[in-house]
Motif scaffolding. Sequence first.
Motif, PDB file in Angstrom:
ATOM      1  N   GLN A 107      -0.199  16.724  10.077  1.00  0.00           N
ATOM      2  CA  GLN A 107       1.362  14.987   9.790  1.00  0.00           C
ATOM      3  C   GLN A 107       0.261  13.968   9.888  1.00  0.00           C
ATOM      4  N   PHE A 108       0.286  13.145   8.835  1.00  0.00           N
ATOM      5  CA  PHE A 108      -0.345  11.391   8.746  1.00  0.00           C
ATOM      6  C   PHE A 108      -0.019  10.732   8.048  1.00  0.00           C
ATOM      7  N   PHE A 109       0.732   9.415   8.850  1.00  0.00           N
ATOM      8  CA  PHE A 109       1.552   8.281   8.852  1.00  0.00           C
ATOM      9  C   PHE A 109       0.792   7.532   8.004  1.00  0.00           C
ATOM     10  N   GLY A 110       1.342   6.381   6.904  1.00  0.00           N
ATOM     11  CA  GLY A 110       0.978   5.621   6.220  1.00  0.00           C
ATOM     12  C   GLY A 110       2.095   4.602   7.629  1.00  0.00           C
ATOM     13  N   PRO A 111       1.241   3.281   6.795  1.00  0.00           N
ATOM     14  CA  PRO A 111       1.655   2.059   7.640  1.00  0.00           C
ATOM     15  C   PRO A 111       2.692   1.730   8.054  1.00  0.00           C
ATOM     16  N   GLY A 112       3.311   1.426   6.504  1.00  0.00           N
ATOM     17  CA  GLY A 112       5.104   1.369   6.820  1.00  0.00           C
ATOM     18  C   GLY A 112       4.509   0.417   5.739  1.00  0.00           C
ATOM     19  N   THR A 113       6.445   0.123   4.856  1.00  0.00           N
ATOM     20  CA  THR A 113       6.637  -1.246   4.290  1.00  0.00           C
ATOM     21  C   THR A 113       7.718  -1.547   5.180  1.00  0.00           C
ATOM     22  N   ARG A 114       7.925  -2.591   5.868  1.00  0.00           N
ATOM     23  CA  ARG A 114       9.091  -3.796   6.272  1.00  0.00           C
ATOM     24  C   ARG A 114       9.474  -4.238   4.273  1.00  0.00           C
ATOM     25  N   LEU A 115      11.317  -3.803   4.825  1.00  0.00           N
ATOM     26  CA  LEU A 115      11.984  -4.260   3.086  1.00  0.00           C
ATOM     27  C   LEU A 115      12.881  -4.912   3.860  1.00  0.00           C
ATOM     28  N   THR A 116      13.423  -7.069   3.334  1.00  0.00           N
ATOM     29  CA  THR A 116      14.350  -7.095   4.159  1.00  0.00           C
ATOM     30  C   THR A 116      15.055  -7.653   2.443  1.00  0.00           C
TER      31      THR A 116
END
Lengths: 118, 113
Positions: A107-116
């Motif tokens: 299982q490999f994770f993405g770098p993420g998305t910061r939502l404001t």
Amino acid sequence: GAVVSQHPSWVICKSGTSVKIECRSLDFQATTMFWYRQFPKQSLMLMATSNEGSKATYEQGVEKDKFLINHASLTLSTLTVTSAHPEDSSFYICSADSRTGWDYNEQFFGPGTRLTVL
Amino acid sequence: DQQVKQNSPSLSVQEGRISILNCDYTNSMFDYFLWYKKYPAEGPTFLISISSIKDKNEDGRFTVFLNKSAKHLSLHIVPSQPGDSAVYFCAASYTGTASKLTFGTGTRLQVTL
């Protein structure tokens, strides 16, 4: 190792608008993708599990009509936050799983998305 | 209901010393455990894992110990290096749920010079 990308890396939107986040497995085919949310200084909370070509399975308490998930291909899953509100502001992370057996390492994770949401 | 807990939110260790990060779980059905390292605004990266049929797994500077009777696992980093400074999450899974992971609350490790 395998690479998972997310786009955008950050997004600011107005309350009431919808935002789409993409998760791509770049060098492998992902039979299953997961979407997590992380609030500041808290754990990663699983929101939903998506399998290519079928409907996503949502965790208890996650509104499926608000967080629309589409896993259209073996390399792309999208999360759409509909009618976003300030309380939806968070860090959204996807992961991709290419496992065909029981090797949990895959299982490999993405770098993420910061939502404001303003 | 937090099924996986990391009771120490932060830990500070001198470079070269051992770092010990602890994790407790309540669900006895968990049979696979993983440790992830995470930097701010990035996704977690896999470090090491252990199956419930083992009580120890070692990979370079990282060793994970599992005590099933106590429902406790720990990650040892020896020797600690400044680049190890990050937030560490333990995660648990069990057969029959694919690779669905339940994460702990995280421990911020600071390795000082």
